[in-house]
Write an enzyme that holds these catalytic residues in place. Structure first.
Site, PDB file in Angstrom:
ATOM      1  N   HIS A   5       0.833  -1.226   0.000  1.00  0.00           N
ATOM      2  CA  HIS A   5       0.000   0.000   0.000  1.00  0.00           C
ATOM      3  C   HIS A   5       0.864   1.270   0.000  1.00  0.00           C
ATOM      4  CE1 HIS A   5      -3.931  -2.003   0.927  1.00  0.00           C
ATOM      5  NE2 HIS A   5      -3.125  -2.919   1.441  1.00  0.00           N
ATOM      6  N   ASN A  39     -10.301  -2.470   2.976  1.00  0.00           N
ATOM      7  CA  ASN A  39     -10.060  -2.409   1.533  1.00  0.00           C
ATOM      8  C   ASN A  39     -11.352  -2.034   0.827  1.00  0.00           C
ATOM      9  OD1 ASN A  39      -7.313  -3.061   1.382  1.00  0.00           O
ATOM     10  ND2 ASN A  39      -7.693  -5.262   1.303  1.00  0.00           N
ATOM     11  N   TYR A  53       1.039  -4.111  12.227  1.00  0.00           N
ATOM     12  CA  TYR A  53       1.056  -2.703  11.807  1.00  0.00           C
ATOM     13  C   TYR A  53       1.926  -1.842  12.720  1.00  0.00           C
ATOM     14  CZ  TYR A  53      -2.281  -3.790   8.203  1.00  0.00           C
ATOM     15  OH  TYR A  53      -2.861  -4.327   7.090  1.00  0.00           O
TER      16      TYR A  53
HETATM   17  C1  HEM Z   1      -0.780  -1.696   4.987  1.00  0.00           C
HETATM   18  C2  HEM Z   1       0.443  -5.969   6.890  1.00  0.00           C
HETATM   19  C3  HEM Z   1      -3.819  -7.807   5.493  1.00  0.00           C
HETATM   20  C4  HEM Z   1      -5.312  -3.343   4.441  1.00  0.00           C
HETATM   21  C5  HEM Z   1      -0.069  -2.715   5.573  1.00  0.00           C
HETATM   22  C6  HEM Z   1       1.277  -2.602   6.054  1.00  0.00           C
HETATM   23  C7  HEM Z   1       1.615  -3.793   6.601  1.00  0.00           C
HETATM   24  C8  HEM Z   1       0.487  -4.670   6.443  1.00  0.00           C
HETATM   25  C9  HEM Z   1       2.924  -4.157   7.279  1.00  0.00           C
HETATM   26  C10 HEM Z   1       2.149  -1.355   5.957  1.00  0.00           C
HETATM   27  C11 HEM Z   1       1.861  -0.452   7.118  1.00  0.00           C
HETATM   28  C12 HEM Z   1       2.664   0.827   7.092  1.00  0.00           C
HETATM   29  O1  HEM Z   1       3.871   0.765   6.849  1.00  0.00           O
HETATM   30  O2  HEM Z   1       2.063   1.910   7.335  1.00  0.00           O
HETATM   31  C13 HEM Z   1      -0.619  -6.837   6.688  1.00  0.00           C
HETATM   32  C14 HEM Z   1      -0.658  -8.215   7.151  1.00  0.00           C
HETATM   33  C15 HEM Z   1      -1.849  -8.734   6.735  1.00  0.00           C
HETATM   34  C16 HEM Z   1      -2.558  -7.678   6.040  1.00  0.00           C
HETATM   35  C17 HEM Z   1       0.448  -8.899   7.934  1.00  0.00           C
HETATM   36  C18 HEM Z   1      -2.437 -10.112   6.918  1.00  0.00           C
HETATM   37  C19 HEM Z   1      -2.008 -10.985   7.794  1.00  0.00           C
HETATM   38  C20 HEM Z   1      -4.621  -6.755   5.142  1.00  0.00           C
HETATM   39  C21 HEM Z   1      -6.038  -6.830   4.925  1.00  0.00           C
HETATM   40  C22 HEM Z   1      -6.460  -5.565   4.640  1.00  0.00           C
HETATM   41  C23 HEM Z   1      -5.297  -4.693   4.669  1.00  0.00           C
HETATM   42  C24 HEM Z   1      -6.871  -8.088   5.033  1.00  0.00           C
HETATM   43  C25 HEM Z   1      -7.838  -5.057   4.355  1.00  0.00           C
HETATM   44  C26 HEM Z   1      -8.940  -5.671   4.732  1.00  0.00           C
HETATM   45  C27 HEM Z   1      -4.212  -2.527   4.496  1.00  0.00           C
HETATM   46  C28 HEM Z   1      -4.249  -1.115   4.168  1.00  0.00           C
HETATM   47  C29 HEM Z   1      -2.951  -0.642   4.326  1.00  0.00           C
HETATM   48  C30 HEM Z   1      -2.132  -1.774   4.741  1.00  0.00           C
HETATM   49  C31 HEM Z   1      -5.471  -0.312   3.752  1.00  0.00           C
HETATM   50  C32 HEM Z   1      -2.475   0.779   4.081  1.00  0.00           C
HETATM   51  C33 HEM Z   1      -2.754   1.629   5.311  1.00  0.00           C
HETATM   52  C34 HEM Z   1      -2.393   3.058   5.036  1.00  0.00           C
HETATM   53  O3  HEM Z   1      -3.097   3.694   4.222  1.00  0.00           O
HETATM   54  O4  HEM Z   1      -1.405   3.527   5.617  1.00  0.00           O
HETATM   55  N1  HEM Z   1      -0.526  -3.993   5.790  1.00  0.00           N
HETATM   56  N2  HEM Z   1      -1.776  -6.556   6.026  1.00  0.00           N
HETATM   57  N3  HEM Z   1      -4.201  -5.446   4.979  1.00  0.00           N
HETATM   58  N4  HEM Z   1      -2.932  -2.890   4.821  1.00  0.00           N
HETATM   59 FE1  HEM Z   1      -2.365  -4.688   5.428  1.00  0.00          FE
END
Ligand code: HEM
Ligand code: NDP
Length: 498
Positions: free
Chosen positions: A55, A127, A337
């Site tokens: 993202h 999402n 996160y």
């Molecule tokens: C961003 C991990 C599943 C939505 C991220 C980031 C990590 C991460 C490490 C970066 C955070 C940052 O540096 O600010 C994971 C892991 C998941 C997972 C380990 C599953 C085990 C999901 C799911 C969704 C999701 C299922 C939605 C339903 C997002 C969104 C961002 C993000 C929207 C961006 C947030 C922003 O705008 O700063 N995710 N994620 N992720 N993830 Fe996940």
């Protein structure tokens, strides 16, 4: 004297010259004592922070959540009581692309929300789709590796994507949504948002309810087909940033209707699907959506880096009345996160203005890099807890009701006994002929260069969803690539096949 502010060093001293380095004679060389030259170069070297590991490319704005419905019997959350108005931040994003990626690419969109409530920050990091590709967090890094660059070619790899998906039938639901019309929204205002996971509500009587959150676009759904998006990307890679910024700047404030689906805790185990499985929705006919309010975006950030790039969202941020569930994916995200933020932004990322709660904050965490706020314990001499110095104390009213969990600890096969086909089928059957035909074409286009063995494995999965799904994609593969059953590969670049 100029009426403009005086340019100073970062230490506040007036700066006499911001045009010419200090040199020995007019032709140089430069003097190491030119501290301001060194300061400028050193600051520039530190202007970039690591991009988000997923993202990375995003667009955001501030707004308000207004609650109009009455769900007080389900939750004590103050920000969800009738009439409540809560300031908030939204950041939308693509998942796979890097910071410089084009906005109008086919991908799932992030829909991350931070609500600055009087009880602390509540983050709903969702999402634009109600489901996800995997249901066990053990598989998340593997899945993301298939979306990022191949280690040798340094190119995105359709072979890796379809290899993983064809070996992971739980991805079918999300893949079908991704390859459908909704895979390329025109801009972030034309898409829904979903909390996706099952969360929980709890009320003053200590009762728990499972809940899913939906944000339905009031702008309507608008999407690009591949050809439109390809043309557009040739002209601008920043179409989402342009559209969102302009709409908010010119008062065309985008709005989303906020809805929840509520499942009584006693229904756990009674539904034909696991209600905590992130690859499943709760059919609306079983759990009808309830309107609870409206989210509106009405203010742009004044500084993109400070307020959008440094925004740190985390599913671990909940407030009394709202909590998590036994969803395995959600539980991993609760850890992941804050860990990512400490690495990307630093120990005290939560004290950055965009992340700081708008209510009093008291805790006993001490020192650390960039601690510019001193002690937050609520009393001068209190730096441990318990103490008799008048420092902050716990609040038992924030304790959520106990949750019964049972079962022997083991690595259970999450693919056993799971129906991965009925819900994608329900979606496929919703599509009209035009939607189906675009779905087939989008999949065929995305399979360029993929080996026949992988294609056949994926087609066998589509067949289990619906025979027309498999037949439609097979025909589209023939049309797009001249692909015949069990051919060695579709034509495509060698690099795509790596
Ligand atoms: C961003 C991990 C599943 C939505 C991220 C980031 C990590 C991460 C490490 C970066 C955070 C940052 O540096 O600010 C994971 C892991 C998941 C997972 C380990 C599953 C085990 C999901 C799911 C969704 C999701 C299922 C939605 C339903 C997002 C969104 C961002 C993000 C929207 C961006 C947030 C922003 O705008 O700063 N995710 N994620 N992720 N993830 Fe996940
Ligand atoms: P309903 O007929 O009550 O609802 C269909 C849902 O599908 C609507 O929410 C609609 O969103 C959404 N939808 C339409 N086209 C697409 C698309 N291309 N991609 C994603 N969503 C789309 O059906 P059910 O509740 O019985 O669910 C049937 C199927 O609909 C599910 O298997 C699932 O794939 C999909 N779906 C269901 C959701 C749920 O929470 N029950 C949520 C989203 C999708 P909109 O109202 O904005 O038009």
């Amino acid at each position: 004297m100029s009426d403009k502010p005086t340019l100073t060093t970062t230490a506040g001293a007036p700066l006499p010259d911001n045009q010419n380095s200090i040199t020995a004679g007019p032709r140089g060389g430069v003097m190491i004592q030119d501290y301001q030259l060194i300061e400028k170069l050193a600051h520039q070297n530190r202007e970039r922070i690591p991009e988000r590991v997923v993202h990375a490319k995003g667009w955001g704005a501030f707004g308000t959540l207004k609650i109009t419905g009455d769900i007080s019997k389900y939750t004590k959350a103050k920000c969800l009581q009738p009439g409540a108005e809560t300031p908030m931040l939204a950041r939308f994003s693509t998942v796979a692309g890097e910071l410089g990626a084009a906005d109008a690419e086919r991908d799932v969109r992030g829909f991350a929300l931070k609500f600055y409530t009087e009880d602390g920050n509540w983050d709903l990091v969702g999402n634009n789709t109600p489901v996800f590709f995997v249901r066990d967090p053990y598989k998340f890094p593997d899945f993301i590796h298939t979306q990022k660059r191949h280690p040798r070619t340094n190119l995105r790899s359709p072979k890796a994507m379809w290899d993983f998906w064809s070996l992971s039938p739980e991805s079918l639901h999300q893949v079908t949504i991704l390859m459908s019309d909704r895979g390329i929204p025109v801009d972030p205002t034309f898409m829904n948002g979903y909390g996706s996971h099952t969360y929980s509500f709890w009320n003053d009587a200590g009762e728990r309810f499972w809940v899913k959150f939906h944000f339905k676009t009031e702008q309507g759904h608008k999407h690009y087909v591949n050809e439109e998006a390809e043309k557009l990307i040739g002209k601008s890679r920043e179409t989402y940033q342009e559209a969102l910024f302009d709409k908010v700047e010119t008062g065309q404030y985008p709005r989303w209707k906020v809805q929840v689906q509520i499942m009584p805790e006693s229904d756990t185990g009674k539904t034909p699907y696991n209600p905590f499985d992130l690859t499943k929705v709760w059919p609306h006919s079983d759990y009808p959506p309830i309107d609870i309010g409206v989210m509106e975006l009405n203010r742009n950030a004044d500084n993109y880096f400070a307020e959008i790039e440094q925004a740190a969202f985390s599913p671990s941020n909940i407030v009394p009345g709202i909590s998590h569930s036994p969803d395995k994916m959600l539980q991993a995200r609760i850890f992941s996160y804050a860990d990512a933020h400490r690495y990307r932004l630093g120990t005290h990322y939560e004290a950055l203005p965009v992340n700081a709660p708008k209510c009093p904050v008291h805790h006993y965490h001490k020192d650390g890099q960039m601690n510019f706020f001193g002690q937050k314990t609520g009393a001068t001499d209190a730096y441990y807890e318990p103490n008799s110095m008048g420092g902050a104390v716990e609040d038992k009213s924030a304790m959520e009701p106990p949750l019964n969990i049972e079962g022997a600890m083991a690595r259970y096969n999450h693919r056993e006994g799971n129906d991965d086909f009925s819900q994608p089928r329900a979606l496929f059957e919703l599509f009209d002929d035009g939607q189906k035909s675009r779905l087939f074409d989008n999949i065929a286009a995305a399979m360029g260069g993929v080996p026949g063995e992988i294609i056949e494995r994926q087609l066998a999965l589509f067949k289990q969803v619906h025979p027309d799904y498999e037949a439609g994609v097979r025909a589209a593969l023939k049309e797009a690539h001249g692909y015949e059953a069990n051919a060695i590969s579709t034509p495509g670049t060698q690099s795509a096949a790596e």
